[in-house]
Scaffold this motif. Structure first.
Motif, PDB file in Angstrom:
ATOM      1  N   PRO A 366       4.268 -49.290 111.479  1.00 51.07           N
ATOM      2  CA  PRO A 366       5.091 -48.400 110.640  1.00 51.07           C
ATOM      3  C   PRO A 366       6.138 -47.630 111.437  1.00 51.07           C
ATOM      4  CG  PRO A 366       2.776 -48.231 110.024  1.00 51.07           C
ATOM      5  CD  PRO A 366       2.825 -49.054 111.277  1.00 51.07           C
ATOM      6  N   ALA A 367       5.852 -47.340 112.699  1.00 49.59           N
ATOM      7  CA  ALA A 367       6.803 -46.586 113.509  1.00 49.59           C
ATOM      8  C   ALA A 367       8.110 -47.346 113.709  1.00 49.59           C
ATOM      9  CB  ALA A 367       6.177 -46.261 114.872  1.00 49.59           C
ATOM     10  N   ASP A 368       8.071 -48.668 113.658  1.00 51.00           N
ATOM     11  CA  ASP A 368       9.281 -49.466 113.868  1.00 51.00           C
ATOM     12  C   ASP A 368      10.293 -49.286 112.749  1.00 51.00           C
ATOM     13  OD1 ASP A 368       8.070 -50.329 116.144  1.00 51.00           O
ATOM     14  OD2 ASP A 368       7.867 -52.427 115.545  1.00 51.00           O
ATOM     15  N   VAL A 369       9.849 -48.878 111.578  1.00 50.56           N
ATOM     16  CA  VAL A 369      10.771 -48.635 110.460  1.00 50.56           C
ATOM     17  C   VAL A 369      10.832 -47.143 110.131  1.00 50.56           C
ATOM     18  CG1 VAL A 369      10.663 -50.935 109.459  1.00 50.56           C
ATOM     19  CG2 VAL A 369       8.950 -49.242 108.807  1.00 50.56           C
ATOM     20  N   GLY A 370      10.473 -46.325 111.127  1.00 51.26           N
ATOM     21  CA  GLY A 370      10.635 -44.887 110.985  1.00 51.26           C
ATOM     22  C   GLY A 370       9.585 -44.194 110.161  1.00 51.26           C
ATOM     23  N   CYS A 371       8.424 -44.839 109.951  1.00 51.72           N
ATOM     24  CA  CYS A 371       7.352 -44.222 109.164  1.00 51.72           C
ATOM     25  C   CYS A 371       6.281 -43.670 110.094  1.00 51.72           C
ATOM     26  CB  CYS A 371       6.735 -45.248 108.211  1.00 51.72           C
ATOM     27  SG  CYS A 371       7.884 -45.869 106.981  1.00 51.72           S
ATOM     28  N   SER A 372       5.750 -42.506 109.755  1.00 54.23           N
ATOM     29  CA  SER A 372       4.697 -41.903 110.558  1.00 54.23           C
ATOM     30  C   SER A 372       3.361 -42.522 110.205  1.00 54.23           C
ATOM     31  CB  SER A 372       4.644 -40.394 110.321  1.00 54.23           C
ATOM     32  OG  SER A 372       4.150 -40.125 109.016  1.00 54.23           O
ATOM     33  N   TYR A 373       2.390 -42.303 111.073  1.00 49.57           N
ATOM     34  CA  TYR A 373       1.048 -42.823 110.831  1.00 49.57           C
ATOM     35  C   TYR A 373       0.274 -41.975 109.826  1.00 49.57           C
ATOM     36  CZ  TYR A 373       1.899 -45.791 114.885  1.00 49.57           C
ATOM     37  OH  TYR A 373       2.416 -46.717 115.760  1.00 49.57           O
ATOM     38  N   GLU A 374       0.835 -40.829 109.437  1.00 50.83           N
ATOM     39  CA  GLU A 374       0.127 -39.955 108.504  1.00 50.83           C
ATOM     40  C   GLU A 374      -0.116 -40.636 107.160  1.00 50.83           C
ATOM     41  OE1 GLU A 374       2.135 -36.255 108.132  1.00 50.83           O
ATOM     42  OE2 GLU A 374       1.936 -35.719 110.247  1.00 50.83           O
TER      43      GLU A 374
END
Length: 556
Positions: A366-374
């Motif tokens: 998810p971090a690759d598309v700017g999303c947090s792990y939350e």
């Protein structure tokens, strides 16, 4: 619905190709991309975009890295015509970006199209006409010969006007609009005739676009059609083969991917698949499908939330919560088994951070598309022990012992069932604090303590507690400070408990970081209670955790 649909619907006849090669091919690089959001996607809106929304979308497409953008059908409306002029006159088109415009095979519409393009540095003129039998017979009522002549005459006009406008680098694109249900030999015939007019070469580029204007069969049949065309078109090396798939059968993305395997080099579509009826090929999904196979898509979706927000605002259409790679819930697990697997996958990755991405249920980081792990794990009544534990670990650094995970998950499920809705991270944290003593005034509160340990002797503990609003002093000895504390509690509060489990860890990497202690106590009946405490002094944290566990037997 009919019990015998064959009485009303006949299956599409596939092209005969016995030695197809595309199933043995693999995708190794990104295709050329063309966004049709500002044309095809715009025409599909109940309220087409105004100039301001189109400019916002245009800027987004540039930021994402598109080098070919179909911006308008300039002869269709004054708004579209004006938008093309605005891009050119305000010099909003980067030197390495080619705008594309669409026109039907009509003399007046072609003339209007070239009028809109005056002064453009680079432009593709996209000519189309429908070629399938149902259109020839029902819409145009023309023969094959008349349909070919229509396309040829339009191509001649386009070539003539391109040669007159020498200041623009022109590309010609032709689409037999209904290719996927046009006879294979007729699709070849009309494309050959149009190509003969344009006479493609490196100095006079040409694109042949083969649309699945309406999906009529499975993606493998479309791939067969593309391969058949590529193998029999006489000028194959002089043209770029493009595809434009729709999603009537729900397989627009698969059709585009298989078409690339079959020889296509370019894909047209819209962000998130907007388009007429069920939509076009979804370029975001196509690009990130390549990305997760280790292929650079040459498009940038590293700020996916921003992309979604802009597209939703411009199209005034929502992106579905479970839309691949982009939906609000696409990386989210509520199921207990999924959460457990994801949690363990992240734990394994911490041990080998440089390895290939392999996390259960998450094909993309998810971090690759700017999303947090939350947002990866969210908790409701369907969640298991790992869901709440993950949130506590990610947000508060707590690594709960397995048995405490199990105990707390029961508390979470009970609360989620009672509320009948998802539990937020804050609600879980508040429940954890209240349940295990991380509150300002616990039932048994440690005020101060001293602990001495002489070599060869038992540990001596002196402590002062606050219980029921009063200070209570006691002391005892044991083979450790927790053993001494248990002895003192049982003696002074008339309890019969023992420590069943004890765990501790720091909450940071520095020597002055706080520590957390987890203590599980058990009484004579076999009932268990957990207590948790956080302190910069690990002994104090351990003692308070024990008191928090013991306090539950007092209040039970």
């Amino acid at each position: 619905m009919l019990t015998t649909p064959s009485d009303k619907y006949k299956p599409h006849t596939p092209v005969k190709i016995s030695d197809r090669r595309w199933p043995d091919n693999t995708l190794t690089h990104a295709p050329r991309w063309l966004s049709t959001d500002l044309r095809d996607g715009n025409q599909a809106l109940a309220e087409p975009m105004d100039a301001a929304r189109k400019l916002t979308f245009w800027d987004l497409l540039l930021a994402c890295g598109f080098k070919e953008i179909e911006v308008a059908f300039p002869s269709a409306s004054q708004t579209d015509f004006n938008f093309v002029r605005q891009l050119i006159e305000e010099q909003r088109i980067p030197d390495d970006v080619t705008i594309q415009v669409l026109t039907q095979a009509r003399e007046d519409l072609i003339a209007r199209t070239f009028e809109s393009l005056q002064g453009a540095h680079r432009a593709t003129v996209h000519l189309y006409n429908a070629t399938a039998p149902v259109f020839r017979e029902q819409v145009f009522r023309q023969s094959r010969e008349e349909i070919v002549m229509l396309a040829v005459n339009a191509a001649k006009q386009i070539r003539r006007q391109c040669e007159e406008a020498t200041g623009t680098a022109w590309v010609f694109q032709y689409s037999p609009e209904t290719f996927c249900f046009t006879e294979a030999e007729f699709a070849l015939e009309i494309c050959e005739a149009v190509a003969d007019v344009w006479d493609p070469s490196p100095l006079r580029p040409m694109i042949i676009n083969l649309p699945a204007t309406v999906e009529v069969n499975t993606p493998n049949v479309y791939a067969d059609q593309i391969e058949h065309f590529c193998r029999h078109f006489s000028r194959r090396e002089q043209v770029c083969i493009s595809v434009h798939t729709h999603n009537d059968r729900g397989t627009g993305i698969a059709s585009a991917e298989l078409a690339l395997l079959a020889g296509a080099e370019r894909v047209e579509g819209c962000l998130f698949g907007n388009g007429e009826r069920t939509g076009n090929a979804d370029l975001v999904t196509l690009a990130l499908n390549l990305y997760t196979q280790g292929i650079a898509p040459q498009l940038d979706f590293s700020e996916m939330k921003k992309v979604v927000e802009i597209v939703e605002a411009c199209n005034q259409l929502p992106v579905a919560p479970r839309h691949p790679y982009a939906g609000e819930l696409v990386f989210t697990a509520f199921s207990g088994s999924h959460q457990d697997a994801i949690k363990k996958g992240f734990a394994a990755r911490q041990l080998a951070p440089a390895s290939y991405w392999e996390v259960p249920y998450l094909p993309l980081d998810p971090a690759d598309v700017g999303c947090s792990y939350e947002a990866v794990i969210r908790v409701n009544s369907q969640s298991g022990k790992s869901g709440a534990a993950w949130l506590l670990e990610q947000n508060h650094g707590l690594s709960l012992p397995r048995k405490l995970q199990q105990a707390f998950s029961q508390q979470v499920q009970h609360e989620a069932d009672r509320a009948g809705k998802e539990m937020s991270q804050m609600a879980i944290w508040n429940l954890f604090r209240q349940r295990y003593g991380l509150v300002d005034q616990p039932t048994l509160q440690l005020i101060e303590y001293t602990c001495t340990n002489q070599p060869g002797q038992e540990t001596a503990l002196l402590a002062e507690l606050r219980y029921d609003g009063k200070a209570l002093k006691f002391g005892a000895t044991g083979n450790g400070f927790l053993s001494a504390a248990i002895t003192a509690l049982c003696r002074n509060l008339n309890m019969e408990i023992n420590i069943e489990s004890y765990h501790e860890h720091t909450l940071g990497k520095h020597s002055d970081s706080r520590s957390v202690a987890y203590v599980c106590c058990e009484n004579k009946k076999g009932d268990r209670a957990w207590g948790v405490s956080i302190d910069s002094d690990i002994t104090r944290a351990s003692l308070q955790a024990l008191l928090n566990a013991a306090g539950q037997f007092i209040t039970a």
